[in-house]
Design a protein around this motif. Structure first.
Motif, mmCIF file in Angstrom:
data_model
loop_
_atom_site.group_PDB
_atom_site.id
_atom_site.type_symbol
_atom_site.label_atom_id
_atom_site.label_comp_id
_atom_site.label_asym_id
_atom_site.label_seq_id
_atom_site.Cartn_x
_atom_site.Cartn_y
_atom_site.Cartn_z
ATOM 1 N N TYR A 1 81.399 35.541 64.959
ATOM 2 C CA TYR A 1 81.015 36.798 64.314
ATOM 3 C C TYR A 1 82.259 37.635 64.039
ATOM 4 O O TYR A 1 82.463 38.147 62.935
ATOM 5 C CB TYR A 1 80.043 37.545 65.232
ATOM 6 C CG TYR A 1 79.655 38.937 64.775
ATOM 7 C CD1 TYR A 1 78.608 39.122 63.880
ATOM 8 C CD2 TYR A 1 80.318 40.064 65.247
ATOM 9 C CE1 TYR A 1 78.227 40.386 63.468
ATOM 10 C CE2 TYR A 1 79.951 41.335 64.839
ATOM 11 C CZ TYR A 1 78.906 41.483 63.948
ATOM 12 O OH TYR A 1 78.538 42.738 63.541
ATOM 13 N N LEU B 1 72.655 41.323 57.228
ATOM 14 C CA LEU B 1 73.582 41.167 58.340
ATOM 15 C C LEU B 1 75.028 41.278 57.864
ATOM 16 O O LEU B 1 75.888 41.818 58.570
ATOM 17 C CB LEU B 1 73.347 39.825 59.025
ATOM 18 C CG LEU B 1 71.941 39.626 59.618
ATOM 19 C CD1 LEU B 1 71.802 38.235 60.215
ATOM 20 C CD2 LEU B 1 71.628 40.690 60.646
ATOM 21 N N ILE C 1 75.695 34.658 65.180
ATOM 22 C CA ILE C 1 75.138 34.916 66.499
ATOM 23 C C ILE C 1 76.225 34.817 67.570
ATOM 24 O O ILE C 1 76.274 35.615 68.496
ATOM 25 C CB ILE C 1 73.983 33.945 66.798
ATOM 26 C CG1 ILE C 1 72.742 34.359 65.997
ATOM 27 C CG2 ILE C 1 73.649 33.903 68.280
ATOM 28 C CD1 ILE C 1 71.599 33.385 66.084
ATOM 29 N N LEU D 1 71.782 40.215 65.876
ATOM 30 C CA LEU D 1 72.260 38.840 65.796
ATOM 31 C C LEU D 1 72.241 38.075 67.104
ATOM 32 O O LEU D 1 72.029 36.861 67.109
ATOM 33 C CB LEU D 1 73.693 38.828 65.246
ATOM 34 C CG LEU D 1 73.884 39.436 63.868
ATOM 35 C CD1 LEU D 1 75.361 39.508 63.532
ATOM 36 C CD2 LEU D 1 73.163 38.613 62.838
ATOM 37 N N TRP E 1 75.919 43.617 66.177
ATOM 38 C CA TRP E 1 75.729 42.237 66.664
ATOM 39 C C TRP E 1 74.648 42.198 67.733
ATOM 40 O O TRP E 1 73.749 41.353 67.693
ATOM 41 C CB TRP E 1 77.052 41.718 67.215
ATOM 42 C CG TRP E 1 76.949 40.417 67.954
ATOM 43 C CD1 TRP E 1 76.762 39.178 67.413
ATOM 44 C CD2 TRP E 1 77.037 40.225 69.367
ATOM 45 N NE1 TRP E 1 76.722 38.237 68.409
ATOM 46 C CE2 TRP E 1 76.895 38.840 69.609
ATOM 47 C CE3 TRP E 1 77.230 41.085 70.445
ATOM 48 C CZ2 TRP E 1 76.938 38.309 70.895
ATOM 49 C CZ3 TRP E 1 77.279 40.556 71.723
ATOM 50 C CH2 TRP E 1 77.126 39.188 71.940
#
Length: 385
Positions: free
Chosen positions: A130, A171, A125, A284, A280
């Motif tokens: 990331y 993811l 996140i 996320l 993202w």
């Protein structure tokens, strides 16, 4: 992000797996472990052999492996998967080492090096971590290793919950722009209803409409695993909306699938392949608030792919700062997009309904810019299961 990674997937069926450059393979606890005996060495060795058949063709493999908690039950003398968090963490701490040791030994027999990568949802996140996760996985693959990804269950809190590794696999596939996501469990396909009640396997899912009338079963925990068909379909929808196909079958049929046989269920890629930043934002990033926009802004921002200007905003929900991610919802309340806000929730009220030229004249040149620039925004495909 390289041009190679941003190129769309060429996988349109199981037969195309022979030309895959990069795959994410997720395997569930029930396929690797038994409640009585911990890790099933035979099942793990069969999985590794199947993965090596892909690597021998030049395909990069990232393995997302469940099983750490289940592997730790037997050594700790636990007869069933514990419900309390501390016991789950203890089992994971013991089981993760055992699981990786077996992967390391078995891959080494094929001359391959294994790399352990433990992640939580929080790691993916935060924008900085990331990006670091992406760089680490890219380097590991470039060095010829097999990254074995698992959720960091020993320190996770709310992340230890139903279906996380299915979502984590999706993811991860988005993160590294895999050519396909492979979901392996103890079920050989998606069925349109319970097999015991006459349910039939579904060979192909082309759109969310194909899931109408399919009975996925309830969410819940069973045996040594926490997964279920609901979370696998959700994982498939996450990647297909991002331009990546998914294939679902049992671990027992993994070799047949990798040989190009039409087994299991194939989920067609529908969406546009996004870059890492857009993925993202879509899947996320934590959102801190919501901007409500009128029909004209929906047409310009969502359909016309324009930046969001103050004139089209009708309301603000929540508290957020400059640089936070917010949702963008149309008049009916449906969230249409997400983006990085250029102004805080305290600055925006005085700007609503005004043109950028009016704001520049009244508040200064710094206000003559979009609330969310189109480069900092991702339009969402609505998903439901």
């Amino acid at each position: 992000m390289s041009t190679r990674q941003l190129r769309g997937s060429t996988i349109t069926s199981a037969a195309d797996l022979a030309q895959a450059r990069r795959l994410v393979i997720k395997v569930g606890s029930s396929s690797l472990t038994t409640l009585q005996g911990g890790i099933s060495v035979e099942a793990l060795e069969q999985l590794v052999h199947a993965c090596q058949s892909l690597r021998a063709r030049g395909t990069e493999v990232v393995l997302v492996s469940s099983g750490a908690i289940a592997a730790g039950l037997y050594p700790l003398g636990l007869e069933t998967r514990p419900q309390d968090l501390a016991a789950q963490q203890a089992a994971a701490a013991v089981g993760q080492g055992l699981l990786l040791a077996h992967y390391t030994r078995t891959f080494a027999e094929h001359g391959a090096t294994v790399a352990q990568v433990l992640l939580t949802v929080e790691d993916l996140i935060r924008r900085s971590t990331y990006t670091n996760a992406l760089r680490a996985l890219e380097k590991l693959l470039a060095l010829g290793t097999v990254p074995v990804v698992n959720e960091n269950d020993a320190v996770a809190t709310a992340e230890i919950r139903f279906g996380d590794n299915d979502r984590l696999a999706a993811l991860t596939a988005n993160l590294i722009h895999a050519d396909a996501l492979i979901l392996l469990s103890d079920v050989d396909a998606l069925y349109d209803g319970p097999p015991s009640e006459g349910g039939k396997p579904v060979a192909r899912i082309s759109s969310p409409a194909d899931l109408e009338g399919v009975t996925l079963g309830p969410r819940g925990r069973a045996g040594v695993g926490t997964g279920g068909m609901v979370t696998k379909v959700e994982a498939a929808q996450i990647v297909t909306a991002n331009g990546t196909p998914a294939l679902l079958t049992s671990a027992a049929k993994a070799q047949a699938l990798f040989n190009g046989e039409e087994v299991g269920t194939f989920f067609e890629a529908r969406g546009r392949r996004r870059g890492a930043r857009s993925a993202w934002l879509a899947h996320l990033a934590h959102t801190k608030g919501r901007l409500l926009i009128d029909d004209g802004a929906v047409k310009a921002v969502v359909h016309g792919r324009r930046s969001l200007l103050p004139a089209g905003i009708t309301g603000i929900e929540g508290a957020f700062e400059t640089g936070d991610v917010v949702e963008i919802a149309g008049p009916g309340g449906t969230v249409q997009a997400r983006g990085v806000a250029a102004f805080s929730s305290t600055e925006l009220p005085q700007m609503l309904g005004c043109s950028t030229a009016e704001l520049a004249a009244r508040l200064g040149p710094d206000y003559e810019r979009p609330v969310i620039h189109t480069d900092d925004m991702v339009r969402l495909e609505m998903r439901s299961v």
